[in-house]
Design a protein around this motif. Structure first.
Motif, PDB file in Angstrom:
ATOM      1  N   ASN A 416       0.844  -1.197   0.000  1.00 24.55           N
ATOM      2  CA  ASN A 416       0.000   0.000   0.000  1.00 24.55           C
ATOM      3  C   ASN A 416       0.880   1.249   0.000  1.00 24.55           C
ATOM      4  O   ASN A 416       2.095   1.184  -0.120  1.00 24.55           O
ATOM      5  CB  ASN A 416      -0.973  -0.015   1.174  1.00 24.55           C
ATOM      6  N   GLY A 417       0.254   2.395   0.143  1.00 25.06           N
ATOM      7  CA  GLY A 417       0.997   3.645   0.067  1.00 25.06           C
ATOM      8  C   GLY A 417       2.034   3.818   1.151  1.00 25.06           C
ATOM      9  O   GLY A 417       3.011   4.548   0.978  1.00 25.06           O
ATOM     10  N   GLY A 418       1.861   3.150   2.283  1.00 21.53           N
ATOM     11  CA  GLY A 418       2.839   3.212   3.351  1.00 21.53           C
ATOM     12  C   GLY A 418       3.898   2.141   3.252  1.00 21.53           C
ATOM     13  O   GLY A 418       4.701   1.967   4.164  1.00 21.53           O
ATOM     14  N   ASN A 419       3.872   1.383   2.138  1.00 23.22           N
ATOM     15  CA  ASN A 419       4.797   0.273   1.910  1.00 23.22           C
ATOM     16  C   ASN A 419       4.619  -0.857   2.909  1.00 23.22           C
ATOM     17  O   ASN A 419       5.542  -1.632   3.161  1.00 23.22           O
ATOM     18  CB  ASN A 419       6.259   0.734   1.903  1.00 23.22           C
ATOM     19  N   ASP A 420       3.422  -0.963   3.502  1.00 22.35           N
ATOM     20  CA  ASP A 420       3.063  -2.159   4.238  1.00 22.35           C
ATOM     21  C   ASP A 420       2.675  -3.247   3.238  1.00 22.35           C
ATOM     22  O   ASP A 420       2.178  -2.956   2.147  1.00 22.35           O
ATOM     23  CB  ASP A 420       1.871  -1.912   5.158  1.00 22.35           C
ATOM     24  N   VAL A 421       2.874  -4.508   3.601  1.00 15.46           N
ATOM     25  CA  VAL A 421       2.319  -5.614   2.831  1.00 15.46           C
ATOM     26  C   VAL A 421       0.924  -5.883   3.375  1.00 15.46           C
ATOM     27  O   VAL A 421       0.764  -6.173   4.564  1.00 15.46           O
ATOM     28  CB  VAL A 421       3.195  -6.871   2.942  1.00 15.46           C
ATOM     29  N   VAL A 422      -0.072  -5.771   2.504  1.00 20.55           N
ATOM     30  CA  VAL A 422      -1.466  -5.897   2.945  1.00 20.55           C
ATOM     31  C   VAL A 422      -2.181  -6.951   2.126  1.00 20.55           C
ATOM     32  O   VAL A 422      -1.713  -7.361   1.050  1.00 20.55           O
ATOM     33  CB  VAL A 422      -2.206  -4.547   2.833  1.00 20.55           C
ATOM     34  N   ALA A 423      -3.323  -7.403   2.654  1.00 22.37           N
ATOM     35  CA  ALA A 423      -4.125  -8.436   1.996  1.00 22.37           C
ATOM     36  C   ALA A 423      -5.580  -8.006   1.966  1.00 22.37           C
ATOM     37  O   ALA A 423      -6.053  -7.273   2.840  1.00 22.37           O
ATOM     38  CB  ALA A 423      -3.988  -9.762   2.739  1.00 22.37           C
ATOM     39  N   ARG A 424      -6.279  -8.474   0.958  1.00 20.70           N
ATOM     40  CA  ARG A 424      -7.737  -8.347   0.871  1.00 20.70           C
ATOM     41  C   ARG A 424      -8.299  -9.680   0.380  1.00 20.70           C
ATOM     42  O   ARG A 424      -7.598 -10.456  -0.288  1.00 20.70           O
ATOM     43  CB  ARG A 424      -8.157  -7.247  -0.119  1.00 20.70           C
ATOM     44  N   THR A 425      -9.573  -9.929   0.670  1.00 19.29           N
ATOM     45  CA  THR A 425     -10.253 -11.133   0.198  1.00 19.29           C
ATOM     46  C   THR A 425     -11.534 -10.736  -0.521  1.00 19.29           C
ATOM     47  O   THR A 425     -12.094  -9.670  -0.289  1.00 19.29           O
ATOM     48  CB  THR A 425     -10.597 -12.077   1.363  1.00 19.29           C
ATOM     49  N   ALA A 426     -11.989 -11.641  -1.410  1.00 15.94           N
ATOM     50  CA  ALA A 426     -13.218 -11.379  -2.166  1.00 15.94           C
ATOM     51  C   ALA A 426     -13.817 -12.698  -2.627  1.00 15.94           C
ATOM     52  O   ALA A 426     -13.096 -13.673  -2.859  1.00 15.94           O
ATOM     53  CB  ALA A 426     -12.927 -10.493  -3.373  1.00 15.94           C
ATOM     54  N   PRO A 427     -15.146 -12.751  -2.809  1.00 14.71           N
ATOM     55  CA  PRO A 427     -15.786 -13.983  -3.268  1.00 14.71           C
ATOM     56  C   PRO A 427     -15.647 -14.221  -4.768  1.00 14.71           C
ATOM     57  O   PRO A 427     -15.849 -15.342  -5.234  1.00 14.71           O
ATOM     58  CB  PRO A 427     -17.255 -13.778  -2.888  1.00 14.71           C
ATOM     59  N   THR A 428     -15.321 -13.194  -5.544  1.00 17.02           N
ATOM     60  CA  THR A 428     -15.138 -13.320  -6.986  1.00 17.02           C
ATOM     61  C   THR A 428     -13.906 -12.511  -7.381  1.00 17.02           C
ATOM     62  O   THR A 428     -13.464 -11.629  -6.623  1.00 17.02           O
ATOM     63  CB  THR A 428     -16.354 -12.793  -7.770  1.00 17.02           C
ATOM     64  N   PRO A 429     -13.340 -12.747  -8.553  1.00 16.72           N
ATOM     65  CA  PRO A 429     -12.168 -11.964  -8.950  1.00 16.72           C
ATOM     66  C   PRO A 429     -12.411 -10.464  -8.967  1.00 16.72           C
ATOM     67  O   PRO A 429     -11.496  -9.680  -8.693  1.00 16.72           O
ATOM     68  CB  PRO A 429     -11.855 -12.497 -10.351  1.00 16.72           C
ATOM     69  N   GLN A 430     -13.636 -10.059  -9.283  1.00 20.33           N
ATOM     70  CA  GLN A 430     -13.934  -8.630  -9.345  1.00 20.33           C
ATOM     71  C   GLN A 430     -14.368  -8.043  -7.999  1.00 20.33           C
ATOM     72  O   GLN A 430     -14.518  -6.845  -7.870  1.00 20.33           O
ATOM     73  CB  GLN A 430     -15.008  -8.352 -10.409  1.00 20.33           C
ATOM     74  N   GLY A 431     -14.553  -8.891  -6.994  1.00 21.98           N
ATOM     75  CA  GLY A 431     -14.928  -8.394  -5.686  1.00 21.98           C
ATOM     76  C   GLY A 431     -16.348  -8.792  -5.309  1.00 21.98           C
ATOM     77  O   GLY A 431     -16.905  -9.707  -5.901  1.00 21.98           O
TER      78      GLY A 431
END
Length: 483
Positions: A416-431
């Motif tokens: 992200n913008g702070g150079n943290d390694v972040v994760a997100r999840t989603a039920p479909t490729p588009q979200g």
């Protein structure tokens, strides 16, 4: 050998790569950085190539780092993870990998495939979680496994491949039933620093069959001309630059891989042509494009029809299509519905992520791509990249996406913008994509972390990914245990 070699002409090649721009010899006109790490300043072996010259691009130096800082062997946190005897601290019961001797001969015939971790089920309905995947990510524990590259890695990449410093390490499954391997693409790379130009190459490839990631990734020896050996080599113990040095733009400072995938016997690599390197995670691109290899990454050609210019003036011979500036960097996700999903971000680390998809048989044909537009309930818009709307809001830096069998959700990692390694999840490729969950705050590994790329053979509770550390300018393997 001259530091500036002749660029070959366009070649006619087998049907699988017809229409490609090919080159048999190439050398970057740009350059490499001053080498600060003492272990890279040893005497090179006799006959070592002389490639590259000048100063290394500084565009991917993350925010807050010092351009004049030396490149230490290990960052402060990494040093804290090292036992007094020099081995990496591992989880209980895990045995650290022994250094690879690098003397074993590789037969020219295909090696038998080693058992691989099971691939994810990417069916039309892969089984969506009814639990709390975001909570599982929030409770995740992340640790360092081992260095993948560098003079101090067990792979001894300087001695065996002429790689003292590099970044990215984008891994993908080659899909070869005769010899299942992971291919890993790297960006700007340096060799022996006492050679003028530091043996700089714009992109490289390593191969591995290692499926036991708990002790790191072992890369086998390279053999010239062997498409299954540890790396495509220019000569013994020296990895060659992959992409042909095509000159589609008036000014080009680099050709950097951004994604890779193996489909139907071909290896596809998305890459960006660098126009100018800036500072603090900012750079501009001329275009992005797709290269293909039909010999397991040994040689590559570029599809001219896949060139996506980021502005009208960048590529005189290519038509500028509004919206292509959104797809200068990316990530590949192979579905089981016949589509290759291709995420895109603008150049640098400040933009949002967008999504396109294309039938696998039509990857080189940009007119067959569809773009996700999330307005009014969401729809796929054919042949119009300007219609793409963000699926993940920026800032999004070097990202990877895969379906995770433990979460039963799609999992995305990025900086992200702070150079943290972040994760997100989603039920479909588009979200829709969840809120960000931080896996590694940048302060925990000082020196600039970036480019978390998930290993395709780790798809369950144990997620392994490569991660670059700027201050050491090499690539690590990380391990996240989901909650």
């Amino acid at each position: 050998m001259s530091a500036r070699r002749r660029i070959g002409s366009v070649a006619m090649v087998p049907a699988v790569v017809l229409g490609l721009v090919m080159a048999t010899e190439f050398a970057p006109p740009a350059s490499a950085a001053t080498c600060h790490a003492p272990e890279a300043n040893i005497d090179p072996p006799p006959g070592s190539p002389t490639t590259g010259a000048g100063q290394m691009p500084t565009g991917r130096r993350p925010r807050g780092t010092n351009d004049q800082a030396p490149l230490p062997k290990l960052g402060p946190l990494i040093a804290a993870l090292i036992n007094p005897n020099g081995t990496i601290r591992q989880q209980a019961g895990v045995v650290p990998a022994a250094p690879y001797p690098g003397t074993q001969a590789v037969p020219n015939a295909a090696q038998p495939a080693q058992p691989a971790m099971p691939a994810p089920n990417l069916g039309a309905d892969p089984g969506i979680s009814t639990g709390d995947p975001a909570g599982a990510v929030a409770a995740a524990q992340t640790s360092l496994v081992e260095w993948l590259t560098g003079p101090n890695s067990p792979n001894q990449t300087l001695q065996r491949f002429g790689i003292s410093g590099t970044d990215l390490g984008i891994p993908w499954d080659n899909g070869d039933p005769a010899n299942r391997q992971i291919l890993m693409a790297f960006g700007d790379s340096f060799g022996y620093c006492r050679i003028p130009g530091h043996q700089w190459r714009q992109n490289l490839l390593l191969r591995t069959q290692d499926s036991n990631l708990a002790d790191g990734i072992t890369v086998g020896p390279g053999v010239v001309g062997n498409k299954y050996s540890g790396s495509p080599l220019l000569q013994p113990n020296f990895s060659k630059q992959l992409l042909p040095a095509v000159k589609l733009a008036p000014s080009q400072a680099g050709m950097i891989p951004t994604a890779g995938i193996g489909i139907a016997g071909n290896q596809y690599m998305s890459f960006m042509s660098i126009k100018n390197w800036g500072r603090d995670g900012e750079w501009s691109t001329n275009y992005s494009a797709i290269a293909v290899s039909s010999d397991n990454g040994e040689s590559w050609g570029v599809y001219p029809g896949t060139v996506r210019s980021s502005s009208p003036e960048n590529v005189p011979r290519a038509q500028f299509v509004p919206g292509n500036e959104k797809f200068q960097m990316g990530a590949f996700l192979r579905g089981n519905d016949g589509y290759l999903y291709s995420y895109g971000t603008p150049s640098g680390r400040g933009g949002s992520a967008y999504l396109s998809r294309v039938p696998e048989r039509a990857i080189p044909d940009l007119s067959k791509y569809q773009y996700w537009n999330g307005d009014n309930g969401g729809t796929w818009v054919p042949n119009n990249p300007a219609a793409a709307t963000p699926v993940i809001p920026g800032p999004v830096g070097e990202m990877s996406v895969q379906y995770n069998t433990y979460l039963k959700q799609y999992l995305a990692l990025y900086g992200n913008g702070g150079n943290d390694v972040v994760a997100r999840t989603a039920p479909t490729p588009q979200g829709p994509w969840s809120a960000e969950q931080t896996l590694i705050p940048t302060g925990q590994i000082p020196g600039g972390i970036y480019a978390p790329y998930m290993h395709p053979w780790s798809t369950g509770k144990d997620v392994y990914f490569t991660l670059s550390l700027w201050n050491a300018y090499d690539v690590m393997l990380m391990h996240t245990v989901l909650g």
